[in-house]
Each structure stands twice: as structure tokens, then as C-alpha cells.
Design a protein around this motif. Structure first.
Motif, PDB file in Angstrom:
ATOM      1  N   MET A 193       0.350 -10.600   2.879  1.00  0.00           N
ATOM      2  CA  MET A 193      -0.135 -10.348   1.948  1.00  0.00           C
ATOM      3  C   MET A 193       0.521 -10.825   0.847  1.00  0.00           C
ATOM      4  SD  MET A 193      -1.297  -6.166   2.394  1.00  0.00           S
ATOM      5  CE  MET A 193       0.313  -5.809   3.386  1.00  0.00           C
ATOM      6  N   LEU A 194      -0.071 -11.273  -0.187  1.00  0.00           N
ATOM      7  CA  LEU A 194       0.723 -11.914  -1.541  1.00  0.00           C
ATOM      8  C   LEU A 194       0.440 -10.867  -2.609  1.00  0.00           C
ATOM      9  CD1 LEU A 194       2.394 -14.023  -2.795  1.00  0.00           C
ATOM     10  CD2 LEU A 194       0.329 -15.419  -3.225  1.00  0.00           C
ATOM     11  N   CYS A 195       1.145 -10.575  -3.333  1.00  0.00           N
ATOM     12  CA  CYS A 195       0.909  -9.638  -4.528  1.00  0.00           C
ATOM     13  C   CYS A 195       0.742 -10.598  -5.691  1.00  0.00           C
ATOM     14  CB  CYS A 195       1.963  -8.588  -4.659  1.00  0.00           C
ATOM     15  SG  CYS A 195       1.651  -7.555  -6.170  1.00  0.00           S
ATOM     16  N   GLN A 196      -0.514 -10.288  -6.229  1.00  0.00           N
ATOM     17  CA  GLN A 196      -0.646 -11.577  -7.672  1.00  0.00           C
ATOM     18  C   GLN A 196      -0.374 -10.368  -8.581  1.00  0.00           C
ATOM     19  OE1 GLN A 196      -2.298 -14.463  -7.987  1.00  0.00           O
ATOM     20  NE2 GLN A 196      -2.223 -14.190 -10.257  1.00  0.00           N
ATOM     21  N   SER A 197      -0.666  -9.177  -8.656  1.00  0.00           N
ATOM     22  CA  SER A 197      -0.453  -8.150  -9.632  1.00  0.00           C
ATOM     23  C   SER A 197      -0.245  -7.010  -9.094  1.00  0.00           C
ATOM     24  CB  SER A 197      -1.395  -8.327 -10.901  1.00  0.00           C
ATOM     25  OG  SER A 197      -2.667  -7.770 -10.548  1.00  0.00           O
ATOM     26  N   GLN A 198       0.503  -5.848  -9.378  1.00  0.00           N
ATOM     27  CA  GLN A 198       0.756  -4.614  -8.810  1.00  0.00           C
ATOM     28  C   GLN A 198       0.027  -3.548  -9.668  1.00  0.00           C
ATOM     29  OE1 GLN A 198       5.016  -3.474 -10.820  1.00  0.00           O
ATOM     30  NE2 GLN A 198       5.049  -3.984  -8.745  1.00  0.00           N
ATOM     31  N   SER A 199      -0.230  -2.676  -8.942  1.00  0.00           N
ATOM     32  CA  SER A 199      -1.086  -1.390  -9.717  1.00  0.00           C
ATOM     33  C   SER A 199      -0.056  -0.651 -10.854  1.00  0.00           C
ATOM     34  CB  SER A 199      -1.261  -0.349  -8.649  1.00  0.00           C
ATOM     35  OG  SER A 199      -0.398  -0.004  -7.901  1.00  0.00           O
ATOM     36  N   LYS A 200      -0.963  -0.097 -11.586  1.00  0.00           N
ATOM     37  CA  LYS A 200       0.031   0.743 -12.582  1.00  0.00           C
ATOM     38  C   LYS A 200       0.721   1.913 -12.081  1.00  0.00           C
ATOM     39  CE  LYS A 200      -1.181   3.989 -16.557  1.00  0.00           C
ATOM     40  NZ  LYS A 200      -2.368   4.643 -17.242  1.00  0.00           N
ATOM     41  N   THR A 201       0.307   2.464 -10.915  1.00  0.00           N
ATOM     42  CA  THR A 201       1.042   3.576 -10.345  1.00  0.00           C
ATOM     43  C   THR A 201       0.554   3.612  -8.788  1.00  0.00           C
ATOM     44  OG1 THR A 201      -0.720   5.157 -10.609  1.00  0.00           O
ATOM     45  CG2 THR A 201       1.377   5.096 -12.317  1.00  0.00           C
ATOM     46  N   GLY A 202       1.467   4.020  -7.800  1.00  0.00           N
ATOM     47  CA  GLY A 202       1.101   4.009  -6.530  1.00  0.00           C
ATOM     48  C   GLY A 202       1.189   2.668  -5.886  1.00  0.00           C
ATOM     49  N   GLY A 203       0.176   2.700  -4.858  1.00  0.00           N
ATOM     50  CA  GLY A 203       0.157   1.296  -3.886  1.00  0.00           C
ATOM     51  C   GLY A 203       1.191   0.887  -3.004  1.00  0.00           C
ATOM     52  N   GLU A 204       2.166   1.730  -2.837  1.00  0.00           N
ATOM     53  CA  GLU A 204       3.385   1.438  -2.155  1.00  0.00           C
ATOM     54  C   GLU A 204       2.831   0.867  -0.546  1.00  0.00           C
ATOM     55  OE1 GLU A 204       4.634   4.183  -5.279  1.00  0.00           O
ATOM     56  OE2 GLU A 204       3.131   4.383  -3.597  1.00  0.00           O
ATOM     57  N   SER A 205       3.726  -0.226  -0.153  1.00  0.00           N
ATOM     58  CA  SER A 205       3.390  -0.529   1.162  1.00  0.00           C
ATOM     59  C   SER A 205       4.132   0.362   2.183  1.00  0.00           C
ATOM     60  CB  SER A 205       3.921  -1.940   1.491  1.00  0.00           C
ATOM     61  OG  SER A 205       3.055  -2.661   0.468  1.00  0.00           O
ATOM     62  N   ARG A 206       3.656   0.760   3.122  1.00  0.00           N
ATOM     63  CA  ARG A 206       4.017   1.520   4.205  1.00  0.00           C
ATOM     64  C   ARG A 206       4.100   0.766   5.514  1.00  0.00           C
ATOM     65  NH1 ARG A 206      -0.125   6.399   3.713  1.00  0.00           N
ATOM     66  NH2 ARG A 206      -1.333   4.923   4.431  1.00  0.00           N
ATOM     67  N   VAL A 207       5.508   0.671   6.065  1.00  0.00           N
ATOM     68  CA  VAL A 207       5.499  -0.120   7.378  1.00  0.00           C
ATOM     69  C   VAL A 207       6.255   0.589   8.379  1.00  0.00           C
ATOM     70  CG1 VAL A 207       6.856  -2.265   8.160  1.00  0.00           C
ATOM     71  CG2 VAL A 207       5.911  -2.236   5.993  1.00  0.00           C
ATOM     72  N   PHE A 208       5.501   0.540   9.375  1.00  0.00           N
ATOM     73  CA  PHE A 208       6.214   1.531  10.478  1.00  0.00           C
ATOM     74  C   PHE A 208       6.422   0.857  11.794  1.00  0.00           C
ATOM     75  CE2 PHE A 208       4.518   4.893  13.824  1.00  0.00           C
ATOM     76  CZ  PHE A 208       5.899   5.550  14.048  1.00  0.00           C
TER      77      PHE A 208
ATOM     78  N   SER B 240      13.624   8.321   8.513  1.00  0.00           N
ATOM     79  CA  SER B 240      13.444   7.523   9.988  1.00  0.00           C
ATOM     80  C   SER B 240      14.022   6.196   9.921  1.00  0.00           C
ATOM     81  CB  SER B 240      11.956   7.671  10.069  1.00  0.00           C
ATOM     82  OG  SER B 240      11.813   6.812  11.477  1.00  0.00           O
ATOM     83  N   ASP B 241      14.533   5.762  10.948  1.00  0.00           N
ATOM     84  CA  ASP B 241      14.835   4.220  11.157  1.00  0.00           C
ATOM     85  C   ASP B 241      13.665   3.501  11.405  1.00  0.00           C
ATOM     86  OD1 ASP B 241      17.647   4.982  10.694  1.00  0.00           O
ATOM     87  OD2 ASP B 241      17.884   5.141  13.087  1.00  0.00           O
ATOM     88  N   PHE B 242      12.550   4.025  11.499  1.00  0.00           N
ATOM     89  CA  PHE B 242      11.337   3.377  11.807  1.00  0.00           C
ATOM     90  C   PHE B 242      10.318   3.034  10.750  1.00  0.00           C
ATOM     91  CE2 PHE B 242      12.589   5.809  15.928  1.00  0.00           C
ATOM     92  CZ  PHE B 242      12.910   4.584  16.481  1.00  0.00           C
ATOM     93  N   TYR B 243      10.552   3.723   9.593  1.00  0.00           N
ATOM     94  CA  TYR B 243       9.706   3.873   8.584  1.00  0.00           C
ATOM     95  C   TYR B 243      10.184   3.494   7.262  1.00  0.00           C
ATOM     96  CZ  TYR B 243       6.115   6.009   5.456  1.00  0.00           C
ATOM     97  OH  TYR B 243       4.971   5.957   4.479  1.00  0.00           O
ATOM     98  N   SER B 244       9.329   2.906   6.451  1.00  0.00           N
ATOM     99  CA  SER B 244       9.817   2.314   5.228  1.00  0.00           C
ATOM    100  C   SER B 244       8.536   2.251   4.222  1.00  0.00           C
ATOM    101  CB  SER B 244      10.474   0.973   5.234  1.00  0.00           C
ATOM    102  OG  SER B 244      10.942   0.339   3.847  1.00  0.00           O
ATOM    103  N   GLU B 245       8.932   2.596   2.906  1.00  0.00           N
ATOM    104  CA  GLU B 245       7.958   2.470   1.928  1.00  0.00           C
ATOM    105  C   GLU B 245       8.480   1.612   0.640  1.00  0.00           C
ATOM    106  OE1 GLU B 245       6.350   5.925   0.403  1.00  0.00           O
ATOM    107  OE2 GLU B 245       5.648   6.836   2.100  1.00  0.00           O
ATOM    108  N   PHE B 246       7.801   0.658   0.041  1.00  0.00           N
ATOM    109  CA  PHE B 246       8.198  -0.181  -0.880  1.00  0.00           C
ATOM    110  C   PHE B 246       7.010  -0.515  -1.790  1.00  0.00           C
ATOM    111  CE2 PHE B 246       7.872  -2.588   2.869  1.00  0.00           C
ATOM    112  CZ  PHE B 246       7.321  -3.469   2.541  1.00  0.00           C
ATOM    113  N   LYS B 247       7.205  -1.085  -3.038  1.00  0.00           N
ATOM    114  CA  LYS B 247       6.024  -1.597  -3.747  1.00  0.00           C
ATOM    115  C   LYS B 247       6.451  -3.109  -3.900  1.00  0.00           C
ATOM    116  CE  LYS B 247       3.571  -0.470  -7.874  1.00  0.00           C
ATOM    117  NZ  LYS B 247       3.109   0.598  -8.990  1.00  0.00           N
ATOM    118  N   LEU B 248       5.229  -3.666  -3.787  1.00  0.00           N
ATOM    119  CA  LEU B 248       5.145  -5.116  -3.645  1.00  0.00           C
ATOM    120  C   LEU B 248       5.079  -5.443  -5.323  1.00  0.00           C
ATOM    121  CD1 LEU B 248       2.916  -6.226  -1.024  1.00  0.00           C
ATOM    122  CD2 LEU B 248       5.370  -6.444  -0.962  1.00  0.00           C
TER     123      LEU B 248
END
Length: 148
Positions: free
Chosen positions: A1-16, A101-109
Motif C-alpha cells: 500500500m502506498l499512502c497518497q494522503s492520510q486521513s484527518k484522524t484515525g486510519g492507523e495500520s494494524r499489523v499482526f 505484544s511482541d506480535f502486534y503494532s499500530e502506526f499511521k502511514l
């Protein structure tokens, strides 16, 4: 996924790292891991907007090694009434879906960020979001059907 523009709020990616969590489950509670490997464990509905459903194991071994179909989104129906220990196994996996958790991460592109995920090894999703008026969140996605 390539982020062109981010949201005003929220939209964090979750990777497990569901493969990593499952591997720990195999060591700690093999009877629960077996439930996740049942051919009746998980029904994925409307995959890739095809309208088709497929029931099968959440974890399996194929030519790519240990692979995952683990998902908790609106395309997932866990058949807990049909598979012994499945609800307990699912609860164990959900317990690994925390930011400590060592298995989970959230971040905003951010604009220009690229996220590449091996869908057969890593589970991923996003949080809900609110768009900016006149500048909506835009992500470009690609799906590779062959090994790169």
C-alpha cells in the motif's frame, strides 16, 4: 500500500504477526493450535469482493511453509460451534492483539509511505478514520498473485 494522503484522524495500520503468535501457541497449547488448523475453523466471506466464500483452516502448511488466513474483520466467520477448542484458541490469539505484544503494532502511514505485507504470513488491517474535507485519505493497493 502506498499512502497518497492520510486521513484527518484515525486510519492507523494494524499489523499482526499471526504466524509468530500461532508458533507460540503451538508450543504452549498444542490442542488450541490444532483447533485453528481445522478445515472447518474459518469461513472468509466475499474475499476480494468476489462474492465467494471459502471455509478452511486459519493456519496451514503449503509450498510457502506455514501460512495464515487469520482475520477478525467483517469478512470472517469463526465456526466456534463446529470446532472443539476454537473459541479458546481465538481468545488466546486476541490476547496477542495488544500494543504491548511482541506480535502486534499500530502506526499511521504518512504521505509517501509504503507498506508491503506478505498476506500469507502477516495479518493486517486498519482502524476507522475520518477524511479531511477536500483531501480524502488515499491509498494505492496492489495484489501480487505470484511470488516476487
Amino acid at each position: 500500500m502506498l499512502c497518497q494522503s492520510q486521513s484527518k484522524t484515525g486510519g492507523e495500520s494494524r499489523v499482526f504477526n499471526s504466524i509468530g503468535a500461532f508458533s507460540q501457541l503451538v508450543r504452549e497449547r498444542p490442542e488450541l493450535a490444532n483447533a485453528l488448523c481445522s478445515n472447518k475453523a474459518l469461513t472468509r466471506i466475499d474475499i476480494d469482493r468476489s462474492g465467494e466464500s471459502k471455509t478452511g483452516p486459519a493456519f496451514d502448511i503449503n509450498q510457502f511453509g506455514l501460512v495464515t488466513r487469520f482475520s477478525l474483520d467483517n469478512t470472517s466467520k469463526w465456526n466456534v460451534d463446529e470446532v472443539e477448542n476454537l473459541q479458546e484458541a481465538l481468545n488466546w490469539m486476541k490476547g496477542k492483539l495488544t500494543t504491548d505484544s511482541d506480535f502486534y503494532s499500530e502506526f499511521k502511514l504518512s504521505s509517501g509511505d509504503l507498506l508491503v505485507v506478505a498476506n500469507h504470513k502477516i495479518s493486517h488491517g486498519r482502524n476507522g478514520y475520518e477524511d479531511t474535507k477536500g483531501n480524502p485519505r488515499q491509498l494505492y493497493r496492489a495484489l501480487f498473485k505470484q511470488t516476487l
